[in-house]
Design an enzyme around this catalytic site. Structure first.
Site, PDB file in Angstrom:
ATOM      1  CG  ASN A 247      -0.297  -0.394   2.503  1.00 45.30           C
ATOM      2  OD1 ASN A 247       0.793  -0.234   2.619  1.00 45.30           O
ATOM      3  ND2 ASN A 247      -1.011  -0.616   3.604  1.00 45.30           N
TER       4      ASN A 247
ATOM      5  NE  ARG B 227       2.289   2.403  11.961  1.00 43.40           N
ATOM      6  CZ  ARG B 227       1.837   2.163  10.909  1.00 43.40           C
ATOM      7  NH1 ARG B 227       1.392   3.381  10.047  1.00 43.40           N
ATOM      8  NH2 ARG B 227       1.766   1.044  10.286  1.00 43.40           N
TER       9      ARG B 227
ATOM     10  CD  GLN C 168      -3.856   4.364  14.176  1.00 41.88           C
ATOM     11  OE1 GLN C 168      -3.282   5.016  13.621  1.00 41.88           O
ATOM     12  NE2 GLN C 168      -4.058   3.136  13.582  1.00 41.88           N
TER      13      GLN C 168
ATOM     14  CG  HIS D 221      -4.198   3.912   9.942  1.00 32.44           C
ATOM     15  ND1 HIS D 221      -3.193   3.571  10.786  1.00 32.44           N
ATOM     16  CD2 HIS D 221      -3.614   3.946   8.817  1.00 32.44           C
ATOM     17  CE1 HIS D 221      -2.018   3.207  10.032  1.00 32.44           C
ATOM     18  NE2 HIS D 221      -2.234   3.318   8.934  1.00 32.44           N
TER      19      HIS D 221
HETATM   20  P1  NDP Z   1      10.282   1.814   3.402  1.00 34.82           P
HETATM   21  O1  NDP Z   1      10.884   0.615   4.206  1.00 34.82           O
HETATM   22  O2  NDP Z   1      10.196   1.581   1.888  1.00 34.82           O
HETATM   23  O3  NDP Z   1      10.939   3.148   3.684  1.00 34.82           O
HETATM   24  C1  NDP Z   1      10.994   3.724   4.867  1.00 34.82           C
HETATM   25  C2  NDP Z   1      12.190   4.428   4.756  1.00 34.82           C
HETATM   26  O4  NDP Z   1      12.477   5.206   6.069  1.00 34.82           O
HETATM   27  C3  NDP Z   1      13.612   3.914   4.467  1.00 34.82           C
HETATM   28  O5  NDP Z   1      14.163   4.636   3.207  1.00 34.82           O
HETATM   29  C4  NDP Z   1      14.342   4.132   5.503  1.00 34.82           C
HETATM   30  O6  NDP Z   1      15.829   4.239   5.605  1.00 34.82           O
HETATM   31  C5  NDP Z   1      13.850   5.412   6.094  1.00 34.82           C
HETATM   32  N1  NDP Z   1      14.075   5.799   7.607  1.00 34.82           N
HETATM   33  C6  NDP Z   1      14.184   4.705   8.818  1.00 34.82           C
HETATM   34  N2  NDP Z   1      14.527   5.296   9.707  1.00 34.82           N
HETATM   35  C7  NDP Z   1      14.750   6.891   9.141  1.00 34.82           C
HETATM   36  C8  NDP Z   1      15.060   8.005  10.044  1.00 34.82           C
HETATM   37  N3  NDP Z   1      15.380   7.917  11.486  1.00 34.82           N
HETATM   38  N4  NDP Z   1      15.412   8.875   9.393  1.00 34.82           N
HETATM   39  C9  NDP Z   1      15.077   9.128   8.167  1.00 34.82           C
HETATM   40  N5  NDP Z   1      14.732   8.212   7.602  1.00 34.82           N
HETATM   41  C10 NDP Z   1      14.387   6.928   8.084  1.00 34.82           C
HETATM   42  O7  NDP Z   1       8.533   1.974   3.961  1.00 34.82           O
HETATM   43  P2  NDP Z   1       7.345   2.413   3.270  1.00 34.82           P
HETATM   44  O8  NDP Z   1       7.908   3.772   2.618  1.00 34.82           O
HETATM   45  O9  NDP Z   1       6.477   1.497   2.479  1.00 34.82           O
HETATM   46  O10 NDP Z   1       6.587   2.747   4.551  1.00 34.82           O
HETATM   47  C11 NDP Z   1       7.075   3.789   5.466  1.00 34.82           C
HETATM   48  C12 NDP Z   1       6.139   3.721   6.632  1.00 34.82           C
HETATM   49  O11 NDP Z   1       4.825   4.270   6.325  1.00 34.82           O
HETATM   50  C13 NDP Z   1       5.785   2.519   7.248  1.00 34.82           C
HETATM   51  O12 NDP Z   1       6.642   2.068   8.002  1.00 34.82           O
HETATM   52  C14 NDP Z   1       4.500   2.743   7.820  1.00 34.82           C
HETATM   53  O13 NDP Z   1       4.813   3.093   9.190  1.00 34.82           O
HETATM   54  C15 NDP Z   1       4.033   3.768   7.178  1.00 34.82           C
HETATM   55  N6  NDP Z   1       2.681   3.315   6.531  1.00 34.82           N
HETATM   56  C16 NDP Z   1       1.509   3.917   6.634  1.00 34.82           C
HETATM   57  C17 NDP Z   1       0.423   3.190   6.032  1.00 34.82           C
HETATM   58  C18 NDP Z   1      -0.865   4.115   6.235  1.00 34.82           C
HETATM   59  O14 NDP Z   1      -1.976   3.568   5.906  1.00 34.82           O
HETATM   60  N7  NDP Z   1      -1.027   5.331   6.771  1.00 34.82           N
HETATM   61  C19 NDP Z   1       0.541   2.495   5.123  1.00 34.82           C
HETATM   62  C20 NDP Z   1       1.749   1.885   4.762  1.00 34.82           C
HETATM   63  C21 NDP Z   1       2.877   2.521   5.531  1.00 34.82           C
HETATM   64  P3  NDP Z   1      16.795   3.249   4.973  1.00 34.82           P
HETATM   65  O15 NDP Z   1      15.868   1.954   4.640  1.00 34.82           O
HETATM   66  O16 NDP Z   1      17.450   3.865   3.774  1.00 34.82           O
HETATM   67  O17 NDP Z   1      17.604   2.959   6.084  1.00 34.82           O
END
Ligand code: NDP
Length: 399
Positions: free
Chosen positions: A147, A285, A314, A333
């Site tokens: 998603n 989140r 939630q 959400h």
């Molecule tokens: P990804 O794993 O593709 O991306 C997460 C990114 O966050 C990675 O690039 C990671 O960096 C980066 N990251 C982690 N920690 C940090 C930090 N301290 N500072 C800066 N960047 C950081 O996941 P998605 O993009 O698919 O999803 C991200 C989040 O969105 C999920 O974990 C979830 O919490 C939320 N989400 C919400 C939804 C909703 O319905 N509202 C649905 C789906 C997701 P790197 O890997 O480069 O270390």
């Protein structure tokens, strides 16, 4: 044979739908980075059906019962003695969605001696105490990418809604008004604004790509830098940390996971370093932001608007300040649980279960915790520890 406990949100108040607004959903072949969509051997649902609520059962009952497994589906997940807690002692697998999270705290994990697998039907496994899961050897998985683009679309919608003052303007129409000056007094163009993303993972990059045609100036920060070619394609400026980025941005969108490193990242101090009148959109989140700091910044005018769909806990208690703070565009959400997304994550859950029961490896990209440590996507994007503290407050919603 396994007992599978599946925690899903309640059915619509008017009952489970008998028909839908559309007859089909588009069929996608691959995600933008080439990852294939879920590949279960079979599905027992029609894509486009409501699968994420109790009666939808993620389309799993036929498959699980045919394999001799027991499926328990409930929405009763909070407060001591709830159905989830009653079912945990002999549960082998818990399936839950972030929208209506079954908080698997260390205390609950301790009461579930047979628990071996926690599946997030979606993305974001922060509702599981990952440290406790590692210590107990529980495998934690999510349906990576299912998603991400659903959320990216939602982010763009929310940025536009805030900047253009859409929601109050819609309100004037519903209330039979024609108050153009009231609508326009807080309405701006997005064009030319500086827009920054905290993280450029699947969602963050999707947001940056979708925003580029609006002729904005793009910024991002992440633990890993994007390839130079992607930075060039987007004209995006990399910032080594969030502080250096937010000071120049008119709009900030948060797209990183919740883990100990990001918990309460946006507190009074960090929000105070943003440009006065900046907009903050958080679909990642709720706990990445300090609840009261956000409300204070909207009252003082430090933030011109805040929108998102994620809260902590939630469901959000009825007195949660984000329900009543000024200039917000909050929804429950929902961004990652469109009917389109549900078809993908229900298929992904089925794929994970087929692998688990068939003794085949689960795709690396679906793994968050495995064999006592962060694994797969979890090793890349999360940090070890626990982010479930305070989740018991969710019980206040129904009190
Ligand atoms: P990804 O794993 O593709 O991306 C997460 C990114 O966050 C990675 O690039 C990671 O960096 C980066 N990251 C982690 N920690 C940090 C930090 N301290 N500072 C800066 N960047 C950081 O996941 P998605 O993009 O698919 O999803 C991200 C989040 O969105 C999920 O974990 C979830 O919490 C939320 N989400 C919400 C939804 C909703 O319905 N509202 C649905 C789906 C997701 P790197 O890997 O480069 O270390």
């Amino acid at each position: 044979m396994a007992k599978v406990v599946c925690v899903l949100y309640d059915d619509p108040v008017a009952g489970y739908p008998k028909s839908y607004a559309r007859d089909d959903i588009p069929k996608l072949d691959r995600y933008p980075d080439g990852q294939t969509l879920p590949t279960p051997e079979k599905i027992d649902f029609r894509p486009g059906e409501l699968l994420g609520c109790v009666s939808g059962e993620l389309g799993l009952r036929k498959f699980l019962e045919a394999g001799g497994h027991q499926l328990v589906v409930t929405s009763d997940k909070d407060a001591p003695g709830c159905r989830l807690e009653r079912e945990l002692p002999d549960a082998e697998i818990v399936i839950s969605q972030p929208f209506w999270p079954a908080y698997l705290t260390a205390e609950r994990i301790a009461k579930a001696p047979k628990l071996k697998l926690a599946i997030t039907a979606g993305i974001g496994s922060d509702h599981v105490d990952l440290q406790a899961a590692m210590d107990r050897g529980i495998t934690v998985t999510e349906v990576t990418y299912c998603n991400s683009n659903s959320v990216a679309e939602h982010v763009v919608m929310m940025i536009l809604a805030l900047v253009r003052n859409y929601i109050p303007s819609y309100g004037w129409v519903v209330n039979k008004g024609w108050n153009i000056a009231d609508c326009a007094a807080r309405s701006y163009d997005l064009e030319g604004m500086q827009v920054g993303s905290v993280a450029a993972g699947r969602i963050g990059l999707g947001v940056l790509r979708r925003l580029k045609p609006f002729d904005v100036k793009l910024h991002y920060t992440d633990r890993h830098r994007l390839p130079e070619s992607v930075e060039r394609e987007l004209g995006a400026t990399f910032h080594p940390n969030v502080e250096s980025m937010i000071g120049v941005c008119d709009v900030v969108t948060i797209n990183c996971p919740l883990h100990p490193e990001t918990e309460h990242m946006f507190n009074d101090k960090l929000i105070g370093k943003m440009k006065r009148g900046a907009y903050l959109v958080n679909t990642a989140r709720g706990k990445i932001c300090d609840r009261d700091a956000v409300a204070r910044a909207l009252v003082s005018g430090q933030l011109a608007g805040y929108a998102g769909d994620v809260w902590f806990p939630q469901p959000a208690p009825k007195d949660h300040p984000w329900r009543t703070m000024p200039h917000h565009g909050m929804t429950p959400h929902i961004s990652g649980t469109s009917l389109s997304a549900q078809a993908r994550y229900a298929a992904g859950v089925r794929e994970i279960l087929e692998c688990w029961f068939g003794g085949r490896p689960i795709r690396n990209e679906y793994l968050i915790v495995d064999k006592g440590r962060l694994a797969g996507t979890g090793a890349h994007s999360y940090s070890a520890g626990n982010a479930t503290r305070g989740s018991e407050e969710a019980a206040k919603f129904s009190r």
